[in-house]
Design a protein around this motif. Structure first.
Motif, PDB file in Angstrom:
ATOM      1  N   ASP A   1      62.982 -32.363  93.282  1.00 51.18           N
ATOM      2  CA  ASP A   1      64.345 -32.110  92.815  1.00 51.18           C
ATOM      3  C   ASP A   1      65.275 -33.099  93.509  1.00 51.18           C
ATOM      4  O   ASP A   1      65.074 -34.285  93.401  1.00 51.18           O
ATOM      5  N   ASP A   2      66.265 -32.663  94.262  1.00 48.64           N
ATOM      6  CA  ASP A   2      67.183 -33.593  94.928  1.00 48.64           C
ATOM      7  C   ASP A   2      66.895 -33.716  96.427  1.00 48.64           C
ATOM      8  O   ASP A   2      67.752 -34.135  97.195  1.00 48.64           O
ATOM      9  N   GLN A   3      65.702 -33.345  96.853  1.00 46.65           N
ATOM     10  CA  GLN A   3      65.340 -33.361  98.272  1.00 46.65           C
ATOM     11  C   GLN A   3      64.365 -34.494  98.557  1.00 46.65           C
ATOM     12  O   GLN A   3      63.597 -34.901  97.685  1.00 46.65           O
ATOM     13  N   GLN A   4      64.402 -34.978  99.801  1.00 48.91           N
ATOM     14  CA  GLN A   4      63.446 -35.992 100.252  1.00 48.91           C
ATOM     15  C   GLN A   4      62.893 -35.578 101.608  1.00 48.91           C
ATOM     16  O   GLN A   4      63.609 -35.007 102.427  1.00 48.91           O
TER      17      GLN A   4
ATOM     18  N   PHE B   1      52.839 -41.382  92.832  1.00 49.11           N
ATOM     19  CA  PHE B   1      52.723 -40.769  91.517  1.00 49.11           C
ATOM     20  C   PHE B   1      53.581 -39.508  91.449  1.00 49.11           C
ATOM     21  O   PHE B   1      53.949 -38.940  92.473  1.00 49.11           O
ATOM     22  N   GLU B   2      53.901 -39.119  90.213  1.00 51.91           N
ATOM     23  CA  GLU B   2      54.768 -37.970  89.978  1.00 51.91           C
ATOM     24  C   GLU B   2      53.957 -36.836  89.364  1.00 51.91           C
ATOM     25  O   GLU B   2      53.113 -37.053  88.509  1.00 51.91           O
ATOM     26  N   ILE B   3      54.248 -35.627  89.820  1.00 56.92           N
ATOM     27  CA  ILE B   3      53.589 -34.429  89.313  1.00 56.92           C
ATOM     28  C   ILE B   3      54.616 -33.641  88.510  1.00 56.92           C
ATOM     29  O   ILE B   3      55.688 -33.317  89.020  1.00 56.92           O
TER      30      ILE B   3
ATOM     31  N   ASN C   1      61.180 -28.909  89.531  1.00 57.76           N
ATOM     32  CA  ASN C   1      60.892 -29.513  88.231  1.00 57.76           C
ATOM     33  C   ASN C   1      59.822 -30.589  88.322  1.00 57.76           C
ATOM     34  O   ASN C   1      59.027 -30.757  87.404  1.00 57.76           O
ATOM     35  N   SER C   2      59.809 -31.340  89.443  1.00 55.45           N
ATOM     36  CA  SER C   2      58.824 -32.405  89.616  1.00 55.45           C
ATOM     37  C   SER C   2      58.673 -32.724  91.093  1.00 55.45           C
ATOM     38  O   SER C   2      59.527 -32.371  91.909  1.00 55.45           O
ATOM     39  N   VAL C   3      57.572 -33.400  91.417  1.00 56.79           N
ATOM     40  CA  VAL C   3      57.295 -33.820  92.793  1.00 56.79           C
ATOM     41  C   VAL C   3      56.760 -35.252  92.738  1.00 56.79           C
ATOM     42  O   VAL C   3      55.846 -35.535  91.968  1.00 56.79           O
TER      43      VAL C   3
END
Length: 78
Positions: A51-54, A30-32, A19-21
């Motif tokens: 998502d819920d990963q780092q 910054f967010e993509i 959904n986003s990065v």
């Protein structure tokens, strides 16, 4: 949705839809999101979040075009 591909010198770390990065750009984080403007940016040491990963990185590059996000990064071993 975004198609994300994260590669390091060792292997392909991740491929899939997200959904986003969030990335640690050298001029600031910054967010993509979907339909982001085309961009190429350098990355500094920090955390890539999708998502819920780092994923901890030492640096690299990100390219965005037509909902395709490509990261070429050096993975932090810490």
């Amino acid at each position: 949705m975004l198609n994300l591909k994260i590669v390091s010198p060792e292997k392909v770390e991740f491929t899939g839809e997200v959904n986003s990065v969030k990335v640690p750009g050298t001029m600031g984080c910054f967010e993509i999101l979907s339909n982001h403007a085309p961009i190429i940016s350098t990355l500094q040491k920090g955390i890539v979040e999708y998502d819920d990963q780092q994923l901890a990185i030492l640096g690299g590059f990100v390219a965005v075009q037509k909902n395709e996000v490509s990261l070429c990064v050096e993975i932090s071993e810490d």
